[in-house]
Enzyme design. Structure first.
Site, PDB file in Angstrom:
ATOM      1  N   ASP A 231    -146.883 -12.747  83.472  1.00 31.18           N
ATOM      2  CA  ASP A 231    -147.688 -12.633  84.684  1.00 31.18           C
ATOM      3  C   ASP A 231    -147.286 -11.379  85.469  1.00 31.18           C
ATOM      4  OD1 ASP A 231    -149.590 -14.040  86.527  1.00 31.18           O
ATOM      5  OD2 ASP A 231    -147.875 -14.011  87.877  1.00 31.18           O
TER       6      ASP A 231
ATOM      7  N   GLU B  13    -134.488 -11.755  68.002  1.00 32.01           N
ATOM      8  CA  GLU B  13    -133.407 -12.634  67.527  1.00 32.01           C
ATOM      9  C   GLU B  13    -133.979 -13.939  66.969  1.00 32.01           C
ATOM     10  OE1 GLU B  13    -130.312 -13.702  70.299  1.00 32.01           O
ATOM     11  OE2 GLU B  13    -130.365 -11.670  71.123  1.00 32.01           O
TER      12      GLU B  13
HETATM   13  C1  NOJ Z   1    -152.007 -13.365  87.924  1.00 27.42           C
HETATM   14  C2  NOJ Z   1    -152.458 -14.756  87.618  1.00 27.42           C
HETATM   15  O1  NOJ Z   1    -153.357 -14.704  86.536  1.00 27.42           O
HETATM   16  C3  NOJ Z   1    -153.078 -15.285  88.890  1.00 27.42           C
HETATM   17  O2  NOJ Z   1    -153.755 -16.490  88.678  1.00 27.42           O
HETATM   18  C4  NOJ Z   1    -151.996 -15.430  89.920  1.00 27.42           C
HETATM   19  O3  NOJ Z   1    -152.578 -15.840  91.145  1.00 27.42           O
HETATM   20  C5  NOJ Z   1    -151.276 -14.108  90.145  1.00 27.42           C
HETATM   21  N1  NOJ Z   1    -150.957 -13.439  88.910  1.00 27.42           N
HETATM   22  C6  NOJ Z   1    -149.984 -14.324  90.905  1.00 27.42           C
HETATM   23  O4  NOJ Z   1    -149.037 -14.961  90.083  1.00 27.42           O
END
Ligand code: NOJ
Length: 544
Positions: free
Chosen positions: A220, A276
């Site tokens: 993310d 790994e």
């Molecule tokens: C991207 C994620 O896809 C989204 O849903 C989220 O709100 C933001 N990152 C923050 O983590």
């Protein structure tokens, strides 16, 4: 720990089709109106029969759910809303049995404000080691009442929130104190990746899930972990609107919070950890895919250098307008940008849980759906990996969720509709909500429309003209005709017609308003009815 399925092809991920499961909205086994791990496990045969290779599951960790799981309070446990660690183990084992890989979501840019580290930081004084895991700073102005810099949150409003501290002058009272950075919601404080404790913690998290048998991670906000060290003001003179209608407002010219060079060292370290657990090209190989909204295709390529991440989402098609020249440029530009990055084929995606669903982006109704099917059919012919978002195989459109039912934090911060409309729970069967999403009559956490009876899986299953049947055929055609072809892929626009060639297959998409003559050749698959002519908003694969 369970073993992944044996696969003859090296690099299982390189041409994989990955299906995104938004856990809250996929399938609810325990009847509380929210999807869960047992619900996913029960529907794995559906995904196998659809013909995908892997699933990516959005965050299921302990979380107050302020951003629906992207606010993690404990990276090593499952939120009771979704089940328990045993349910995760059962899901992994069953997925591997039916031949599906499992990618889990890792959220390293920020924690929840309920994470023990952030709670400790609030309890500790300014300058303490506890505060140093996050980005706490004094405010500007004579009394520190102005945020430390001018950055905005992606969800609207300032990216800084001020806390209250104990007041040493009174001994018992409190006073306004330091500010902390949150590029997203106030409940999602950004970590300070310049603090080595942070990197060490995430290596432990990776190993915990790798030991349990996951096949990979979706990272993310992969472009956001490091901020320019000075936390200087951003030059905000050139704002760029987000073309997907979701939430991202960019200042492409000056972004001291994104794409800092130091982030690549994190991914080199993670690549070593992943290797790994399984050698490159072996069936045990574990992978990572970056969610990185990079400024250019060239900077996307930096995330997938051979000693960094395996893949990065390529959002270029998702943001492109409906036009053959625009699509041709996306395909050729993406392939060219990645041609330098050894072992990193491109990825393609048209929808996810953060953007307006693609039939709606393409105009909605029958035209939007025809275009969506056509774009999908082209995408599935391209080299590299394709990511599908749950419900697109049913032709679901963005839902206009009533204001009182909206839950996206960006709705609360901006008053804009936000992302709930692409997160409505899936319709599986039946003629009225909850359409088999939950057992019994439990109503889902976002209300479903009353007119989805013809869109359920059960309603589409045996209908050859349905979007579900089309996706199954398209995924089978991909395996039969194009997957593994190492001949070059080319794309060009001839007027309003996009022409993609890969191996022995020619793919045409008519993005214009009039039908065009169909070239000679055997029709392998089409996104809608075709004859001697290729109608508007239709794509076809031809051979010979
Ligand atoms: C991207 C994620 O896809 C989204 O849903 C989220 O709100 C933001 N990152 C923050 O983590």
């Amino acid at each position: 720990m369970s073993t992944p399925p044996a696969q003859p092809a090296a690099g299982w991920w390189q041409e994989a089709v990955v299906y995104q499961v938004y856990i809250r909205s996929f399938a609810d086994a325990d009847g509380d109106g929210v999807g869960d791990l047992a619900g996913i496990t029960s529907r794995l045969p559906y995904l196998r029969d659809l013909g995908v290779d892997a699933l990516w599951i959005t965050p299921f960790y302990r979380s107050p759910q302020k951003d629906h799981g992207y606010d993690v309070a404990d990276y090593l446990d499952i939120d009771p809303l979704f089940g328990a660690l045993d349910d995760a183990d059962a899901l992994l084992a069953r997925a591997h049995e039916v031949g599906l890989r499992v990618i889990v979501d890792l959220v390293p840019n920020h924690t929840s404000d309920q994470h023990p580290w952030f709670q400790a930081a609030l309890a500790a004084p300014p300058g303490s080691p506890e505060r140093a895991r996050y980005l706490f700073r004094d405010g500007r102005g004579p009394d520190g009442s102005e945020p430390p810099n001018n950055w905005g949150s992606i969800f609207g409003g300032p990216a800084w929130t001020r806390i209250t501290e104990p007041d040493p002058s009174t001994g018992s009272g409190t006073r306004p104190g330091q500010w902390y950075l949150h590029l997203f919601d106030t409940s999602q404080p950004d970590l300070d990746w310049r603090n080595p404790e942070v990197g060490d913690m995430f290596e432990d998290v990776l190993r915990f899930w790798l030991d349990r048998g996951v096949d990979g991670f979706r990272i993310d906000v992969a472009h956001g972990l490091y901020k320019e060290a000075t936390l200087r003001d951003q030059d905000q003179s050139e704002l760029v609107d987000d073309p997907t209608g979701s939430m991202v407002e960019r200042v492409l010219r000056d972004e001291p919070m994104w794409e800092q060079p130091e982030v690549h060292d994190v991914y080199r370290r993670w690549r070593r950890v992943l290797e790994e657990y399984g050698a490159a090209g072996s069936p045990d190989e574990r992978i990572a895919v970056a969610e990185a909204w990079t400024r250019t295709a060239a900077s996307m390529a930096e995330f997938v250098r051979s000693d960094e991440l395996h893949q990065a989402f390529n959002f270029a098609w998702l943001t492109a307008e409906w036009s053959a020249p625009a699509f041709a440029e996306v395909v050729t530009g993406s392939i060219a940008a990645l041609a330098t990055a050894e072992a990193a084929p491109p990825t393609w995606v048209l929808s996810n849980h953060d953007v307006v669903r693609h039939p709606t982006r393409y105009g909605g109704g029958p035209v939007g759906l025809a275009r969506a099917r056509a774009a999908t059919l082209v995408m599935l012919a391209l080299p590299g990996s394709a990511y599908l978002y749950q419900g697109e195989e049913l032709g679901l459109e963005q839902v206009d969720v009533p204001p009182e039912a909206r839950q996206d934090p960006s709705w609360f911060r901006t008053g804009q509709p936000g992302r709930d409309g692409c997160r409505v729970p899936l319709p599986w069967a039946g003629t009225a909500p909850p359409y088999g999403f939950s057992p019994g009559d439990a109503q889902p956490w976002i209300p479903q429309p009353g007119d989805w009876a013809t869109l359920t899986v059960a309603a589409q299953e045996d209908d050859e003209d349905s979007t579900l049947a089309f996706y199954r055929r398209a995924l089978a055609a991909r395996r039969t005709w194009v997957r593994g072809t190492d001949e070059a892929c080319t794309a060009e626009a001839g007027g309003d017609v996009l022409v993609v060639r890969r191996g022995g297959v020619t793919v045409l998409l008519n993005a214009g308003e009039r039908s065009v003559p169909m070239p000679a050749g055997e029709v392998l698959i089409s996104s809608g009815p075709v004859g001697d002519r290729l109608p508007p908003d239709t794509a076809v694969w031809l051979r010979g």
